[in-house]
Enzyme design. Structure first.
Site, short mmCIF file in Angstrom:
data_model
loop_
_atom_site.label_atom_id
_atom_site.label_comp_id
_atom_site.label_asym_id
_atom_site.label_seq_id
_atom_site.Cartn_x
_atom_site.Cartn_y
_atom_site.Cartn_z
CD GLU A 92 -3.31 0.19 2.06
OE1 GLU A 92 -4.24 -0.62 1.87
OE2 GLU A 92 -3.18 0.82 3.12
CG HIS A 150 7.99 -29.71 -0.59
ND1 HIS A 150 8.58 -30.88 -0.94
CD2 HIS A 150 8.71 -29.21 0.44
CE1 HIS A 150 9.61 -31.11 -0.14
NE2 HIS A 150 9.71 -30.10 0.71
CE LYS A 175 -12.36 1.80 1.13
NZ LYS A 175 -11.88 2.82 2.05
O1 PA5 Z 1 -3.59 1.24 5.94
C1 PA5 Z 1 -4.63 1.79 5.70
O2 PA5 Z 1 -4.76 3.02 5.75
C2 PA5 Z 1 -5.86 0.97 5.32
O3 PA5 Z 1 -5.54 -0.37 5.17
C3 PA5 Z 1 -6.92 1.12 6.39
O4 PA5 Z 1 -6.39 0.73 7.62
C4 PA5 Z 1 -8.16 0.28 6.04
O5 PA5 Z 1 -8.65 0.66 4.81
C5 PA5 Z 1 -9.22 0.44 7.11
O6 PA5 Z 1 -9.58 1.78 7.24
P1 PA5 Z 1 -10.36 2.31 8.51
O7 PA5 Z 1 -9.48 2.13 9.70
O8 PA5 Z 1 -10.64 3.75 8.22
O9 PA5 Z 1 -11.61 1.49 8.63
#
Ligand code: PA5
Length: 444
Positions: free
Chosen positions: A285, A306, A420
């Site tokens: 990310e 394996h 989303k």
């Molecule tokens: O690292 C990040 O920012 C994302 O993976 C969020 O943690 C994830 O989308 C969850 O978001 P939120 O904590 O707003 O529900």
């Protein structure tokens, strides 16, 4: 030494002058991090967190954890991505049957990290005859998966205990002021914990996001923070020759520029599995954007020797490996002698399984470098809270540096929004009418 970055198996892939070439760029990126002048600089709170964390909230987490341990035998952590992976990684890495025997801790379940009716039904079935507490974790407070799970599990608790007692069993970790979850928690009177403004989800394991579930699991969060803080001090130099977190970032960047676009984080112990998942989110990310980035993947050996082992040895030469080994897991197991020796294994009798593992590791590393797969090796001294806190900080700092060396903002995640928006439009969420029309016109 808590963590050793071993470059023994990298010598044929990176030469000394390449480090010399990248060292000045590392120094510039370090300045951007320390002076908070680079992209995403509003999200650098994790850097000083092991020292500057909210001590009052930290104590409240410990008190809440004790109460949860006393109140329930099933503790459900609701969250997705950065809001659950860190806690699960630490809990899986450190939990053991022995720890559970020492401190009475509830079984821990995870919800809101998928969209599965099967998983939710299964969880409700398991919890039917258990005492349950939940911790819903969402920085935005609006993420669909955890929000749906919370709606269901809140109703489950209210039915089981009544509205008032359910309130005593719900713990919320969210933004200190914004979001519907915060507003709802205040209205209901739930105990809340804070996701700091300047810490993004994937960097939040050492905030209440990770610490409350980790403490409920009976894990020593003081030692975890101590390890992270010692790593913060150890990795404070801007010089890659003095700072192994930066050296790891430099190695990755040099290999990436040579066409090694996939990094495999290799573990040799099943308890490392969720650390790999946390690491994949952290790096994927943070770096995968603007058409760039190393694809982070993971394998557990010898299991995957394996299966994916064949590809690693002889498939496309786009891979490099980062082996994460733990020198002392505190577990030994002597291979027994067998009089009949029908399996022919008596040459191993009396030797420790760890010796087998070490040998498998060295044999694999040699085979893979011979096959053209560069190997970085991270050796963690021990399997304990302190070492893990140290490792977490090492990976976070290296990730930030890697992102800046790559020329991306390591602290945003614009790509996560795309699915989303489409999903909201398709499901008919108010405000998404235009997009819904466009998607329908595409007729896919
Ligand atoms: O690292 C990040 O920012 C994302 O993976 C969020 O943690 C994830 O989308 C969850 O978001 P939120 O904590 O707003 O529900």
């Amino acid at each position: 030494m808590t963590l050793k970055l071993n470059d023994k198996y990298l010598k044929n892939f990176i030469s000394e002058h390449e480090y010399e070439c990248i060292a000045p760029m590392v120094a510039v990126a370090d300045k951007m991090l320390r002076e908070k002048s680079g992209a995403g600089n509003a999200f650098l709170g994790w850097m000083d967190l092991p020292q500057n964390y909210d001590k009052e909230e930290f104590e409240r987490i410990k008190v809440a954890a004790k109460k949860i341990q006393a109140d329930c035998d099933a503790f459900i952590v609701i969250g997705i991505g950065g809001s659950y992976l860190g806690a699960r990684a630490v809990i899986d890495f450190l939990s053991s049957a022995q720890l559970k025997d020492k401190v009475k801790t509830p079984d821990i379940y995870y919800a809101g990290c998928n969209i599965s009716a099967t998983a939710l039904n299964e969880l409700l079935y398991i919890c039917e005859n258990k005492n349950v507490c939940i911790n819903v974790i969402s920085k935005s407070g609006t993420t669909t998966e955890p929000a749906v799970a919370f709606r269901v599990l809140r109703a489950f608790l209210e039915k089981k205990y009544g509205v008032e007692e359910a309130k005593q069993r719900i713990y919320v970790t969210t933004d200190k002021a914004r979001g519907t979850l915060k507003a709802f928690s205040t209205q209901q009177g739930y105990e809340t914990f804070v996701v700091p403004d300047d810490v993004g989800g994937r960097f939040s394991v050492l905030t209440a996001v990770g610490l409350l579930p980790i403490a409920v699991a009976g894990i020593d969060i003081d030692a975890l923070m101590q390890g992270a803080n010692d790593a913060r001090i150890a990795y404070s130099s801007s010089d890659i020759y003095q700072n192994d977190a930066y050296k790891y970032a430099a190695m990755r960047n040099i290999l990436y520029r040579k066409g090694k676009s996939v990094e495999l984080l290799v573990g040799y112990e099943p308890f490392v599995g969720m650390i790999q998942e946390w690491w994949k989110q952290l790096y994927g990310e943070s770096e995968g954007k603007d058409g760039k980035g190393i694809f982070p993947a993971s394998v557990i050996f010898s299991t995957d020797l394996h299966s994916l082992g064949q590809y690693i040895q002889e498939g496309q030469r786009i891979l490099f490996e980062t082996v994460l080994s733990i020198n002392d897991t505190k577990s030994t197991f002597e291979i027994p002698y067998d009089e009949a020796n029908i399996d022919g294994l008596n040459f191993l009798a009396g030797r420790d399984i760890n010796e087998l593992k070490q040998t498998a590791m060295r044999a694999t590393q040699l085979a893979h470098i011979d096959g053209g797969v560069p190997n970085i090796h991270i050796e963690l001294a021990e399997r304990n809270e302190y070492s893990l806190g140290y490792l977490i900080y090492f990976f976070e700092l290296a990730c930030a540096m890697s992102g800046y060396l790559l020329g991306v903002n390591p602290f945003d995640q614009p790509g996560v929004e795309a699915y989303k928006k489409n999903m909201f439009a398709m499901l008919g969420k108010p405000g998404y009418e235009e997009l819904r029309k466009t998607l329908e016109e595409r007729n896919i």
